[in-house]
Design a protein around this motif. Structure first.
Motif, PDB file in Angstrom:
ATOM      1  N   GLY A   1       3.114  15.750  38.024  1.00  0.00           N
ATOM      2  CA  GLY A   1       2.966  16.884  38.926  1.00  0.00           C
ATOM      3  C   GLY A   1       4.277  17.625  39.020  1.00  0.00           C
ATOM      4  N   ARG A   2       4.242  18.804  39.642  1.00  0.00           N
ATOM      5  CA  ARG A   2       5.457  19.597  39.819  1.00  0.00           C
ATOM      6  C   ARG A   2       6.457  18.804  40.649  1.00  0.00           C
ATOM      7  N   PRO A   3       7.733  19.162  40.549  1.00  0.00           N
ATOM      8  CA  PRO A   3       8.698  18.546  41.452  1.00  0.00           C
ATOM      9  C   PRO A   3       8.306  18.811  42.910  1.00  0.00           C
ATOM     10  N   ASN A   4       8.565  17.816  43.752  1.00  0.00           N
ATOM     11  CA  ASN A   4       8.446  18.040  45.189  1.00  0.00           C
ATOM     12  C   ASN A   4       7.030  17.945  45.758  1.00  0.00           C
TER      13      ASN A   4
ATOM     14  N   THR B   1      13.459  10.013  47.509  1.00  0.00           N
ATOM     15  CA  THR B   1      12.660  11.218  47.757  1.00  0.00           C
ATOM     16  C   THR B   1      13.517  12.232  48.514  1.00  0.00           C
ATOM     17  N   SER B   2      13.184  13.500  48.361  1.00  0.00           N
ATOM     18  CA  SER B   2      13.826  14.511  49.205  1.00  0.00           C
ATOM     19  C   SER B   2      12.993  15.774  49.151  1.00  0.00           C
ATOM     20  N   ASP B   3      13.314  16.720  50.008  1.00  0.00           N
ATOM     21  CA  ASP B   3      12.553  17.968  50.021  1.00  0.00           C
ATOM     22  C   ASP B   3      13.112  18.959  48.997  1.00  0.00           C
TER      23      ASP B   3
ATOM     24  N   LEU C   1      -5.067  13.420  50.164  1.00  0.00           N
ATOM     25  CA  LEU C   1      -4.288  12.354  50.793  1.00  0.00           C
ATOM     26  C   LEU C   1      -3.065  12.922  51.508  1.00  0.00           C
ATOM     27  N   SER C   2      -2.446  12.046  52.281  1.00  0.00           N
ATOM     28  CA  SER C   2      -1.102  12.342  52.726  1.00  0.00           C
ATOM     29  C   SER C   2      -0.257  11.121  52.408  1.00  0.00           C
ATOM     30  N   ALA C   3       0.659  11.275  51.487  1.00  0.00           N
ATOM     31  CA  ALA C   3       1.491  10.139  51.071  1.00  0.00           C
ATOM     32  C   ALA C   3       2.420   9.727  52.204  1.00  0.00           C
ATOM     33  N   SER C   4       2.992  10.693  52.892  1.00  0.00           N
ATOM     34  CA  SER C   4       3.976  10.333  53.914  1.00  0.00           C
ATOM     35  C   SER C   4       3.316   9.843  55.197  1.00  0.00           C
ATOM     36  N   LYS C   5       2.049  10.187  55.418  1.00  0.00           N
ATOM     37  CA  LYS C   5       1.356   9.728  56.621  1.00  0.00           C
ATOM     38  C   LYS C   5       0.392   8.582  56.305  1.00  0.00           C
TER      39      LYS C   5
ATOM     40  N   LYS D   1       5.244  12.775  44.605  1.00  0.00           N
ATOM     41  CA  LYS D   1       4.928  11.676  43.691  1.00  0.00           C
ATOM     42  C   LYS D   1       5.684  10.389  44.060  1.00  0.00           C
ATOM     43  N   SER D   2       6.979  10.538  44.304  1.00  0.00           N
ATOM     44  CA  SER D   2       7.787   9.350  44.590  1.00  0.00           C
ATOM     45  C   SER D   2       7.434   8.758  45.956  1.00  0.00           C
ATOM     46  N   THR D   3       7.180   9.616  46.909  1.00  0.00           N
ATOM     47  CA  THR D   3       6.752   9.151  48.233  1.00  0.00           C
ATOM     48  C   THR D   3       5.478   8.317  48.104  1.00  0.00           C
ATOM     49  N   PHE D   4       4.571   8.800  47.303  1.00  0.00           N
ATOM     50  CA  PHE D   4       3.296   8.122  47.061  1.00  0.00           C
ATOM     51  C   PHE D   4       3.516   6.744  46.429  1.00  0.00           C
TER      52      PHE D   4
ATOM     53  N   ASN E   1      -2.162  16.249  47.697  1.00  0.00           N
ATOM     54  CA  ASN E   1      -1.274  15.658  48.706  1.00  0.00           C
ATOM     55  C   ASN E   1      -0.914  16.654  49.819  1.00  0.00           C
ATOM     56  N   LYS E   2      -0.392  16.098  50.888  1.00  0.00           N
ATOM     57  CA  LYS E   2       0.107  16.828  52.068  1.00  0.00           C
ATOM     58  C   LYS E   2      -1.031  17.483  52.849  1.00  0.00           C
ATOM     59  N   ILE E   3      -2.161  16.803  52.967  1.00  0.00           N
ATOM     60  CA  ILE E   3      -3.274  17.383  53.733  1.00  0.00           C
ATOM     61  C   ILE E   3      -2.958  17.428  55.226  1.00  0.00           C
ATOM     62  N   ASP E   4      -1.925  16.705  55.633  1.00  0.00           N
ATOM     63  CA  ASP E   4      -1.518  16.773  57.047  1.00  0.00           C
ATOM     64  C   ASP E   4      -0.998  18.162  57.410  1.00  0.00           C
ATOM     65  N   LYS E   5      -0.698  18.989  56.410  1.00  0.00           N
ATOM     66  CA  LYS E   5      -0.154  20.321  56.692  1.00  0.00           C
ATOM     67  C   LYS E   5      -1.221  21.417  56.608  1.00  0.00           C
TER      68      LYS E   5
HETATM   69  N1  LIG Z   1       4.044  16.800  55.150  1.00  0.00           N
HETATM   70  C1  LIG Z   1       4.073  15.969  54.112  1.00  0.00           C
HETATM   71  N2  LIG Z   1       5.199  15.837  53.393  1.00  0.00           N
HETATM   72  C2  LIG Z   1       5.184  14.981  52.334  1.00  0.00           C
HETATM   73  C3  LIG Z   1       4.025  14.231  51.981  1.00  0.00           C
HETATM   74  N3  LIG Z   1       4.326  13.494  50.891  1.00  0.00           N
HETATM   75  C4  LIG Z   1       5.603  13.767  50.586  1.00  0.00           C
HETATM   76  N4  LIG Z   1       6.135  14.646  51.445  1.00  0.00           N
HETATM   77  C5  LIG Z   1       7.504  15.199  51.442  1.00  0.00           C
HETATM   78  O1  LIG Z   1       7.647  16.040  50.314  1.00  0.00           O
HETATM   79  C6  LIG Z   1       9.000  15.992  49.828  1.00  0.00           C
HETATM   80  C7  LIG Z   1       9.000  15.693  48.350  1.00  0.00           C
HETATM   81  O2  LIG Z   1       8.583  14.361  48.140  1.00  0.00           O
HETATM   82  P1  LIG Z   1       8.958  13.536  46.825  1.00  0.00           P
HETATM   83  O3  LIG Z   1       8.193  12.265  46.903  1.00  0.00           O
HETATM   84  O4  LIG Z   1      10.430  13.456  46.664  1.00  0.00           O
HETATM   85  O5  LIG Z   1       8.343  14.511  45.711  1.00  0.00           O
HETATM   86  P2  LIG Z   1       8.374  14.365  44.098  1.00  0.00           P
HETATM   87  O6  LIG Z   1       9.424  15.310  43.632  1.00  0.00           O
HETATM   88  O7  LIG Z   1       7.022  14.814  43.651  1.00  0.00           O
HETATM   89  O8  LIG Z   1       8.643  12.951  43.777  1.00  0.00           O
HETATM   90  C8  LIG Z   1       9.712  14.942  50.676  1.00  0.00           C
HETATM   91  O9  LIG Z   1      10.454  15.609  51.672  1.00  0.00           O
HETATM   92  C9  LIG Z   1       8.585  14.146  51.273  1.00  0.00           C
HETATM   93  O10 LIG Z   1       8.927  13.561  52.508  1.00  0.00           O
HETATM   94  C10 LIG Z   1       2.849  14.389  52.781  1.00  0.00           C
HETATM   95  O11 LIG Z   1       1.790  13.783  52.571  1.00  0.00           O
HETATM   96  N5  LIG Z   1       2.926  15.284  53.822  1.00  0.00           N
END
Ligand SMILES: Nc1nc2c(ncn2[C@@H]2O[C@H](COP(=O)(O)OP(=O)(O)O)[C@@H](O)[C@H]2O)c(=O)[nH]1
Ligand SMILES: [Mg+2]
Length: 296
Positions: free
Chosen positions: A10-13, A31-33, A148-152, A16-19, A119-123
């Motif tokens: 998938g695209r950066p951010n 992980t980071s934003d 899904l929501s990986a972080s939640k 994926k890593s959070t999952f 991902n990020k359906i919480d938003k």
């Molecule tokens: N709101 C929200 N943020 C998420 C979710 N999953 C990941 N993030 C955030 O998205 C950002 C990028 O996540 P990361 O796992 O580093 O993305 P990657 O580059 O695809 O590996 C981080 O700040 C995470 O905390 C989610 O389900 N909901």
């Protein structure tokens, strides 16, 4: 017994890593934003009573502008070839965009087995989500589409179950205690890099890297010396901070994380060094463990 390899692309951010961390219940990938966070192919092995799933996290694909970018893209593409199954992750709060399409086009060519993870359906609200699922489902004949929501931690278990449905029968490839391909040195330098990403500004991820200089370990203590490489003098100032405060904070935060990861005392020594254009420097890229692909 189900056993297989699953690539996360998938695209950066997009998350994926959070999952991956959430699935393993241990943080092996930083992980980071900021996009450009993941720099290598990270293997994370999940085990339960009736399956072993080897997940592979990838750097994420984007337009290359330096040698490092190209190496990372190649790594990610390579990963799309080998696995039994691909998890294609999209940040559905942002919608399906050009960057996503670029990656899907690559997958399409090879008729891959793909599960789409939104991902990020919480938003996002439900109506909007349903509308977007409807649109995106036309893009490819996905095996499944799972929001899904990986972080939640929403729908993670469900995804594991679904993956198992599509994996071949087989034995475990890895010992049950085996978690990741990341060396201790890699875990350490990556955790330092993560804290820098968290504490500094947007452009930093592309312009810094961390290299392990010295490493020592005994039963009680782990000692590491790390060089933080930046490509500009002013970045060095930012990372060191006023009276060295920033560097101190980076070190403290990384140390606390690493002590809980390794379950022992950790002592870190951080140095900041300037090296122009390190992203085009073969020998440094080699130090990051990325060299194989430069020869291709
Ligand atoms: N709101 C929200 N943020 C998420 C979710 N999953 C990941 N993030 C955030 O998205 C950002 C990028 O996540 P990361 O796992 O580093 O993305 P990657 O580059 O695809 O590996 C981080 O700040 C995470 O905390 C989610 O389900 N909901
Ligand atoms: Mg990542």
């Amino acid at each position: 017994m189900k056993s297989g390899m699953v690539g996360i692309v998938g695209r950066p951010n997009v998350g994926k890593s959070t999952f991956l961390n959430e699935i393993l219940k241990k943080k092996i990938a930083i992980t980071s934003d900021k996009s450009g966070t993941t720099r290598n192919i990270i293997l994370g092995v999940y085990n339960d009573d009736d399956s072993q799933i080897a997940f592979v996290d990838t750097p994420g694909i984007r337009k290359p502008s330096t040698k490092l970018d190209s190496v990372l893209n190649n790594k990610s593409y390579m990963m799309m070839d080998t696995p039994d199954l691909i998890l294609f992750m999209v940040d559905i709060s942002k919608g399906y965009g050009k960057g996503d399409k670029f990656i899907l086009d690559n997958i399409k060519d090879d008729n891959k087995k793909v599960i789409l993870l939104l991902n990020k359906i919480d938003k996002l609200n439900k109506e909007e989500l349903i509308k977007r699922i409807d649109e995106i489902s036309k893009e490819y004949d996905f095996l499944e589409i799972i929001p899904l929501s990986a972080s939640k931690n929403i729908n993670i278990k469900e995804i594991i179950k679904t993956i198992k449905k599509y994996l071949p029968d087989g034995e475990r490839w890895y010992d049950e205690g085996y978690l990741t391909n990341q060396s201790k040195g890699m875990i350490i330098t990556e955790r330092v890099r993560e804290k820098i990403l968290w504490l500094t500004n947007k452009e930093v991820p592309y312009t810094i890297t961390c290299v392990l200089d010295e490493f020592e370990e005994n039963e009680k203590l782990l000692k590491a010396k790390i060089n933080i490489i930046v490509d500009r003098e002013n970045l060095k100032k930012i990372i060191i901070g006023k009276k060295g405060n920033m560097l101190k904070e980076i070190g403290t935060k990384a140390r606390i994380d690493l002590e809980s990861y390794f379950n022992k005392k950790v002592y870190l020594e951080l140095h900041v060094k300037t090296m122009k254009n390190w992203r085009d420097n073969d020998s440094l890229i080699k130090d990051l463990g990325l060299k194989e692909d430069l020869d291709e």
